[in-house]
Write a protein that holds these residues in place. Structure first.
Motif, short mmCIF file in Angstrom:
data_model
loop_
_atom_site.label_atom_id
_atom_site.label_comp_id
_atom_site.label_asym_id
_atom_site.label_seq_id
_atom_site.Cartn_x
_atom_site.Cartn_y
_atom_site.Cartn_z
N GLY A 164 0.84 -1.19 0.00
CA GLY A 164 0.00 0.00 0.00
C GLY A 164 0.87 1.24 0.00
N THR A 165 0.32 2.33 -0.52
CA THR A 165 1.04 3.60 -0.55
C THR A 165 0.79 4.36 0.75
N ALA A 166 1.35 5.55 0.85
CA ALA A 166 1.14 6.39 2.03
C ALA A 166 -0.33 6.74 2.21
N ALA A 167 -1.11 6.68 1.14
CA ALA A 167 -2.56 6.93 1.27
C ALA A 167 -3.23 5.87 2.13
N HIS A 168 -2.57 4.73 2.34
CA HIS A 168 -3.13 3.65 3.14
C HIS A 168 -2.45 3.55 4.50
N ARG A 169 -2.07 4.70 5.07
CA ARG A 169 -1.35 4.66 6.35
C ARG A 169 -2.17 4.00 7.45
N ARG A 170 -3.51 4.18 7.41
CA ARG A 170 -4.34 3.55 8.46
C ARG A 170 -4.27 2.03 8.37
N GLU A 171 -4.30 1.51 7.14
CA GLU A 171 -4.21 0.06 6.97
C GLU A 171 -2.83 -0.45 7.40
N ILE A 172 -1.79 0.30 7.07
CA ILE A 172 -0.44 -0.09 7.47
C ILE A 172 -0.33 -0.15 8.99
N GLU A 173 -0.90 0.83 9.67
CA GLU A 173 -0.89 0.84 11.14
C GLU A 173 -1.75 -0.29 11.69
N TRP A 174 -2.91 -0.53 11.10
CA TRP A 174 -3.83 -1.57 11.56
C TRP A 174 -3.20 -2.94 11.49
N LEU A 175 -2.32 -3.15 10.52
CA LEU A 175 -1.71 -4.47 10.34
C LEU A 175 -0.57 -4.76 11.31
N VAL A 176 -0.05 -3.77 12.00
CA VAL A 176 1.14 -4.00 12.84
C VAL A 176 0.90 -5.11 13.86
N ASP A 177 -0.17 -5.03 14.63
CA ASP A 177 -0.41 -6.05 15.66
C ASP A 177 -0.74 -7.40 15.05
N ILE A 178 -1.41 -7.38 13.90
CA ILE A 178 -1.73 -8.63 13.21
C ILE A 178 -0.43 -9.32 12.78
N VAL A 179 0.45 -8.56 12.15
CA VAL A 179 1.72 -9.13 11.68
C VAL A 179 2.55 -9.61 12.87
N ALA A 180 2.57 -8.86 13.94
CA ALA A 180 3.35 -9.26 15.11
C ALA A 180 2.89 -10.61 15.64
N GLU A 181 1.58 -10.83 15.66
CA GLU A 181 1.06 -12.10 16.18
C GLU A 181 1.32 -13.24 15.19
N VAL A 182 1.16 -12.98 13.91
CA VAL A 182 1.48 -14.03 12.93
C VAL A 182 2.95 -14.42 13.03
N GLN A 183 3.83 -13.43 13.16
CA GLN A 183 5.26 -13.71 13.26
C GLN A 183 5.58 -14.48 14.54
N ARG A 184 4.86 -14.17 15.60
CA ARG A 184 5.08 -14.88 16.87
C ARG A 184 4.69 -16.35 16.74
N ARG A 185 3.59 -16.60 16.05
CA ARG A 185 3.06 -17.96 15.98
C ARG A 185 3.65 -18.78 14.83
N ASN A 186 4.23 -18.13 13.85
CA ASN A 186 4.90 -18.85 12.77
C ASN A 186 6.32 -18.29 12.64
N PRO A 187 7.29 -18.92 13.26
CA PRO A 187 8.65 -18.37 13.29
C PRO A 187 9.36 -18.38 11.93
N ARG A 188 8.73 -18.97 10.92
CA ARG A 188 9.31 -18.95 9.57
C ARG A 188 8.69 -17.86 8.70
N ALA A 189 7.61 -17.27 9.14
CA ALA A 189 6.88 -16.30 8.31
C ALA A 189 7.71 -15.03 8.10
N GLU A 190 7.60 -14.49 6.89
CA GLU A 190 8.25 -13.22 6.55
C GLU A 190 7.20 -12.30 5.94
#
Length: 198
Positions: A29-55
């Motif tokens: 997403g571009t800078a126009a999607h800053r809310r989506e980028i922020e919204w995904l932070v906690d989601i990505v953090a949890e996915v990364q925690r639960r799948n140690p191979r995920a990138e």
């Protein structure tokens, strides 16, 4: 008055064959999607925690890099011009692409072009269950619709990352749909206008 036509978005296919996709997922997403980028932070953090191979891959400036600084295995790419992005997205292969759309005035006018971007990257998509995606994706053959509940996105991403064959099947169905849209758009550009839109 000058005749008006609505031209459907044009799908631009890959420039290279698909590679092997590991457990990788992305949000482009571009800078126009800053809310989506922020919204995904906690989601990505949890996915990364639960799948140690995920990138995970996301576009952004130093501000986005700071948002994701504490999340492991995240790659923040610098924003790039459209033509450069087309070359880039047509040369990489991911397993899963994300297309969250939060309820904003800007997003109310969005099209389904994220389906094109995700498919060009060789990925299966997780999309917000909202107007631009509902019609093409409603039967579940080309991707998954998900309401904007973080827990549901986490589970869906983890599920996809663990099911590469399912991702490849969804990608194949989406590719056929995208390529059919390319033909429609080309015809629309060639076809003479019958007069102003009403």
């Amino acid at each position: 008055p000058v005749p008006t036509r609505v031209v459907p978005p044009l799908y631009v296919n890959r420039s290279t064959p698909l590679g092997a996709a590991g457990p990788t997922y992305f949000y482009h997403g571009t800078a126009a999607h800053r809310r989506e980028i922020e919204w995904l932070v906690d989601i990505v953090a949890e996915v990364q925690r639960r799948n140690p191979r995920a990138e995970f891959e996301v576009f952004g400036t130093a501000r986005v890099a700071r948002l994701y600084r504490g999340v492991p295995r995240v790659r923040v790419l610098r924003p790039m011009p459209w033509r450069e992005y087309l070359r880039y997205s047509g040369s990489i292969t991911h397993a899963v692409g994300l297309a969250p759309l939060l309820d904003t005035g800007f997003n109310a006018s969005r099209s389904y072009n994220k389906i094109f971007d995700i498919t060009r990257c060789g990925a299966a998509g997780v999309y917000t269950d909202t107007t631009p995606f509902r019609e093409p994706l409603g039967d579940g053959r080309m991707g998954v619709l998900c309401v904007n509940e973080p827990a549901l996105w986490i589970e869906q991403i983890l599920s996809f990352l663990g099911e590469p064959q399912r991702c490849r099947t969804l990608y194949g169905n989406a590719l056929a749909w995208c390529e059919s849209r390319a033909h429609e758009a080309a015809f629309s550009l060639r076809a003479p206008s019958s007069g102003p839109m009403r």
